[in-house]
Write an enzyme that holds these catalytic residues in place. Sequence first.
Site, mmCIF file in Angstrom:
data_model
loop_
_atom_site.group_PDB
_atom_site.id
_atom_site.type_symbol
_atom_site.label_atom_id
_atom_site.label_comp_id
_atom_site.label_asym_id
_atom_site.label_seq_id
_atom_site.Cartn_x
_atom_site.Cartn_y
_atom_site.Cartn_z
ATOM 1 N N TYR A 74 0.815 -1.208 0.000
ATOM 2 C CA TYR A 74 0.000 0.000 0.000
ATOM 3 C C TYR A 74 0.857 1.270 0.000
ATOM 4 C CZ TYR A 74 -3.041 -3.661 1.674
ATOM 5 O OH TYR A 74 -3.699 -4.845 1.822
ATOM 6 N N TYR A 120 -12.539 -6.520 5.726
ATOM 7 C CA TYR A 120 -11.332 -6.701 4.927
ATOM 8 C C TYR A 120 -11.166 -8.193 4.671
ATOM 9 C CZ TYR A 120 -6.670 -7.002 3.165
ATOM 10 O OH TYR A 120 -5.601 -7.291 2.357
ATOM 11 N N ASP A 157 -14.364 -15.669 7.605
ATOM 12 C CA ASP A 157 -12.968 -15.367 7.291
ATOM 13 C C ASP A 157 -12.225 -15.209 8.618
ATOM 14 O OD1 ASP A 157 -10.528 -14.306 6.680
ATOM 15 O OD2 ASP A 157 -11.273 -12.758 5.312
ATOM 16 N N LYS A 203 -2.538 -16.572 7.971
ATOM 17 C CA LYS A 203 -1.731 -15.740 8.859
ATOM 18 C C LYS A 203 -0.976 -16.520 9.945
ATOM 19 C CE LYS A 203 -3.113 -11.176 7.694
ATOM 20 N NZ LYS A 203 -4.372 -10.562 7.309
HETATM 21 C C1 LIG Z 1 -4.871 -10.549 5.973
HETATM 22 C C2 LIG Z 1 -6.243 -10.945 5.710
HETATM 23 C C3 LIG Z 1 -6.607 -11.501 4.465
HETATM 24 C C4 LIG Z 1 -5.637 -11.626 3.314
HETATM 25 O O1 LIG Z 1 -4.561 -12.464 3.608
HETATM 26 P P1 LIG Z 1 -3.215 -12.369 2.723
HETATM 27 O O2 LIG Z 1 -2.391 -13.505 3.215
HETATM 28 O O3 LIG Z 1 -2.643 -11.033 2.997
HETATM 29 O O4 LIG Z 1 -3.618 -12.513 1.292
HETATM 30 C C5 LIG Z 1 -7.919 -11.880 4.309
HETATM 31 N N1 LIG Z 1 -8.822 -11.744 5.298
HETATM 32 C C6 LIG Z 1 -8.501 -11.225 6.503
HETATM 33 C C7 LIG Z 1 -9.535 -11.134 7.564
HETATM 34 C C8 LIG Z 1 -7.208 -10.806 6.739
HETATM 35 O O5 LIG Z 1 -6.895 -10.258 7.923
#
Ligand SMILES: *Cc1c(COP(=O)(O)O)cnc(C)c1O
Length: 705
Positions: free
Chosen positions: A290, A418, A519, A548
Amino acid sequence: MNARMLFVTGTDTDAGKTTVTAGLLRALEDLGVCSEVLKPVQTGCEPDAEGVLQAPDADRCADALGGRQKAGRTRALRCFRPACSPHLAAAEAGERLDARELAAACRRATGAAVTLVEGAGGIYVPLNDDETMRDLMQELGAPVLLVVGNKLGCINHALLSLETLLGAGLRVVGMVLCRTAALPDDAVERRLLEDNAVMLERLGAARGVPLLACVPFEPLLTSADPAVRQQGWRALARSLEPVARMLRNNGAESACSAPQAGAAEEGRRTDQDDARALLAFDHDHLWHPYTSATAPLPVVEVVSAQGTRLRLRDGRELVDGMSSWWCAVHGYSNPQLVRAMQEQAATLSHVMFGGITHRPAVELGRRLLRLLPEGLTRIFFADSGSVAVEVALKMAIQYQRSRGLDDKTGLVALRGAYHGDTLGAMSVCDPVTGMHRLFAGVLPQQTFVERPSCRFDAPFDPASLEPMAQVLERDHDRLAAVIVEPVVQGAGGMWFYHPDYLKGLRRLCDQFDVLLIADEIATGFGRTGRMFASEWAGVTPDILCCGKALTGGMLTLSAVAATEAVAVTIGHASPERGGGTLMHGPTFMGNPLACATACASLDLLCASPWQQRVAHIESVLRDVLAPCRGLPCVRDVRVLGAIGVVEVDSWVNVAAMQAYFLTQGVWIRPFGYTVYLMPPFIASDEDLHRLGQAVYGALHEGRHR
Ligand SMILES: *Cc1c(COP(=O)(O)O)cnc(C)c1O
């Protein structure tokens, strides 16, 4: 002996050299490093009872150490009575000062692990008719710390001094900005003084010289009460701790000067050139997240990381408050994870997953099924969070198609969400912060529902589900799924909402025959105090994404888990409806190295008392962030699990805040309207306090503007 020297010089006579030197002495002492102060020339001395001239500042250093000092911790090599420039004072005494002789005397005199050599006045203060302090510094060859007196005009003085030092081939380890008098009453003047730190950080960085610390005026030091003065010294030592740590760490790499080693100094100078070249290449050629390619935000070079500390090229250590964006829950360089990676890399680093399987993938699948919410039975491994979201969205659409419901392709997402940066994932990110405007006409149009209005820590209000209920009732015929970040919305605004919202959402999805995608890429693996945030509501989503922290932050890996019903429905589809195949297959799917690392990370997590740790971090974060509530710029402070958020009333200035945090020895990367902490689970109370104090300090001083 591995004695090390640091030459402390200033932009001016009264820049605050003595305060900084005495404070550093104390900070080093607090770190268990034996140090001493050496003054090659001291003017303005008074004779003691025996008629021996005494340096006026010796008392100050003794006071800084609170009576813990041994004899001889502060020494002046050449003392003169007149309080004037050294060359005049010496001439009056019928003597001559010589740079080379003084340097030799300094070297002979060093005894402690670290010797702080304090110059007299600024760089061009004369020693004799030909030589100045600069010649002494060159003769000594020690690295230099520049103390900048924080007053009007100090940027000019600082840059002139820097150019001189660098031009003389000296290694400048950094600058310390020091305020030696109370702040002026005038608000505009105060603002200018505050801005000096921001300017110095930027201008210094462009010359490869960091601003290491900002030392505020310490009124306690002027107290007649020794106990009160000790408080002042402790506070001063804390602001100088980053510098002290750097001196200590550089000792291990002998980056500080060994007095006789001219060659080593030479090597260090090239090291500084190399550091500058590296940053220049990065600036000219590498994109960061970014960030503009042509006007990027500043970056710092990290050379290693251990536990909760990031180590910078120049030896500075930063307490990590970010876990590298939710990932490094065990901290850095955990030996068990390193070993797991080394063993797997040496056995089977990668092999295609098409037509082949391997133990790391199977073992990881087993572990995940034990930890995931009940009812999720099928796992798809992907290589990043965004890709996991893409797979989940495709899965949901294919599920509906497999049932012959071709119109059910739309997705519902929450404002403030997000879900990642690929096009499909972006289409379900908040339309404003997700920059949909930039991609108008390209992104699929999804349906957005206002973010859950019911706070996590307030009683649940069923009305908060109403907007979602209306959309599902109206549009369910054309909707495949609802995607949400359960309980904690992350990068879109760090918002914590009530788990009953999730419960209600589960019921609505069932009622209207729409899939629920959770998510959990940010929230998974304990961050919120539960293994998965869905557990707060006791619901099982139809599809769950995680990533993550899955590998403990060692490698990129993600997983999509689905219920048996989702997998079987897709699997049983007729040939004209996909024929049972899920249409996705990343090249690095199920990468053995990443899977083995994830297994080791999950084993480590499950063997640790992570619930207690996260609960403890939560309570400490509540304590350390509570004072922020009293600041006028703060709109909200919220803490859940190992996540602490301070929301402010204006878009934060990331560069200015980052610069400030570096001077505080912490790594915090604010975003949007929030300054947030999500430290590794191994963070100590001391780490958490430093992080909290830095956040408070930044907002208190208005560094976010
Ligand atoms: C970081 C994140 C993503 C994207 O993951 P990347 O490994 O950066 O592609 C998707 N959803 C949530 C909730 C996130 O925090």
